[in-house]
Design a protein around this motif. Structure first.
Motif, PDB file in Angstrom:
ATOM      1  N   TYR A  70       0.844  -1.184   0.000  1.00 53.42           N
ATOM      2  CA  TYR A  70       0.000   0.000   0.000  1.00 53.42           C
ATOM      3  C   TYR A  70       0.880   1.234   0.000  1.00 53.42           C
ATOM      4  O   TYR A  70       1.837   1.322   0.776  1.00 53.42           O
ATOM      5  CB  TYR A  70      -0.893   0.033   1.241  1.00 53.42           C
ATOM      6  N   TYR A  71       0.532   2.201  -0.846  1.00 53.53           N
ATOM      7  CA  TYR A  71       1.292   3.443  -0.945  1.00 53.53           C
ATOM      8  C   TYR A  71       0.328   4.628  -0.885  1.00 53.53           C
ATOM      9  O   TYR A  71      -0.643   4.683  -1.633  1.00 53.53           O
ATOM     10  CB  TYR A  71       2.068   3.502  -2.263  1.00 53.53           C
ATOM     11  N   ASP A  72       0.603   5.557   0.017  1.00 48.56           N
ATOM     12  CA  ASP A  72      -0.131   6.817   0.102  1.00 48.56           C
ATOM     13  C   ASP A  72       0.873   7.936  -0.131  1.00 48.56           C
ATOM     14  O   ASP A  72       2.040   7.829   0.259  1.00 48.56           O
ATOM     15  CB  ASP A  72      -0.798   6.980   1.467  1.00 48.56           C
ATOM     16  N   PHE A  73       0.413   9.019  -0.743  1.00 52.50           N
ATOM     17  CA  PHE A  73       1.314  10.094  -1.139  1.00 52.50           C
ATOM     18  C   PHE A  73       0.875  11.418  -0.525  1.00 52.50           C
ATOM     19  O   PHE A  73      -0.319  11.693  -0.399  1.00 52.50           O
ATOM     20  CB  PHE A  73       1.348  10.209  -2.670  1.00 52.50           C
ATOM     21  N   TYR A  74       1.874  12.243  -0.177  1.00 51.98           N
ATOM     22  CA  TYR A  74       1.647  13.564   0.401  1.00 51.98           C
ATOM     23  C   TYR A  74       2.548  14.548  -0.327  1.00 51.98           C
ATOM     24  O   TYR A  74       3.755  14.314  -0.458  1.00 51.98           O
ATOM     25  CB  TYR A  74       2.006  13.577   1.891  1.00 51.98           C
ATOM     26  N   LYS A  75       1.958  15.634  -0.803  1.00 49.35           N
ATOM     27  CA  LYS A  75       2.802  16.667  -1.405  1.00 49.35           C
ATOM     28  C   LYS A  75       3.135  17.685  -0.334  1.00 49.35           C
ATOM     29  O   LYS A  75       2.326  17.984   0.543  1.00 49.35           O
ATOM     30  CB  LYS A  75       2.130  17.313  -2.612  1.00 49.35           C
ATOM     31  N   THR A  76       4.338  18.195  -0.397  1.00 51.35           N
ATOM     32  CA  THR A  76       4.796  19.160   0.594  1.00 51.35           C
ATOM     33  C   THR A  76       5.765  20.132  -0.060  1.00 51.35           C
ATOM     34  O   THR A  76       6.471  19.774  -1.001  1.00 51.35           O
ATOM     35  CB  THR A  76       5.464  18.451   1.792  1.00 51.35           C
ATOM     36  N   LYS A  77       5.775  21.347   0.445  1.00 51.76           N
ATOM     37  CA  LYS A  77       6.732  22.330  -0.072  1.00 51.76           C
ATOM     38  C   LYS A  77       7.932  22.468   0.837  1.00 51.76           C
ATOM     39  O   LYS A  77       9.041  22.618   0.381  1.00 51.76           O
ATOM     40  CB  LYS A  77       6.048  23.685  -0.263  1.00 51.76           C
TER      41      LYS A  77
END
Length: 195
Positions: free
Chosen positions: A114-121
């Motif tokens: 399982y892979y979950d993704f989060y975008k961040t600056k």
């Protein structure tokens, strides 16, 4: 206002901020590996100190509340521990943002990744890309020996196609993650791998 009221306002504000962030799929990434154990523990400690100092509250009730809160926190910590989530941050060469991958695997005859993704600056706060989660299931006989979730997704061979698109060459083929929030189309496109 007294110190007690200020403390309650501060702790309540922090709790409200975490709830609102969670509702809009934003997370403090440094809290993500531990769930909300740190804020829960802070609430228990602060409320216990305030209750012990208050003359009208029975200390026996405070002790019972602390024990109950600690038990709940330990059960929550146990579920986080058995979840075995891992995290990897992949920085953009464009120095604008990064992608944080949360991954775990579950094995029962076959292995499901399982892979979950989060975008961040800036690496502190991340927005979950909830519509772009990936699940890869591999039958027991097809699973490569000694493979780990990073290899199955192809994190080491990932590339930034554009400033907002990340491409992985996974065990199942090419997977693209779009960091734009308005790209609700099928963002995890898949093509067969070239071996």
């Amino acid at each position: 206002m007294t110190k007690t009221k200020w403390t309650l306002i501060i702790i309540g504000s922090i709790d409200l901020l975490l709830i609102i962030m969670h509702l809009f799929s934003y997370y403090f990434l440094f809290l993500k590996p531990t769930g909300y154990i740190i804020p829960i523990a802070a609430n228990i400690i602060v409320l216990a100190i305030i209750a012990f100092r208050h003359p009208r509250i029975n200390n026996l009730l405070v002790v019972a509340g602390v024990l109950l809160g600690t038990a709940i926190m330990l059960i929550f910590a146990f579920f986080i521990w058995i979840g075995e989530n891992s995290y990897k941050k992949i920085d953009s060469p464009h120095n604008q943002q990064a992608l944080v991958v949360e991954y775990r695997k579950f094995t029962l005859g076959e292995t499901t990744y399982y892979y979950d993704f989060y975008k961040t600056k800036y690496g502190l706060i991340g927005k979950e890309l909830s519509d772009q989660s990936i699940q890869i299931m591999i039958q027991g006989r097809e699973n490569p020996e000694g493979s780990n979730p990073e290899e199955i997704l192809g994190m080491d061979n990932s590339e930034w196609v554009t400033k907002r698109i990340m491409r992985f060459i996974s065990f199942e083929g090419t997977k693209e993650i779009h960091l734009d929030s308005d790209s609700n189309a099928d963002s995890t496109q898949s093509t067969p791998p070239n071996y």
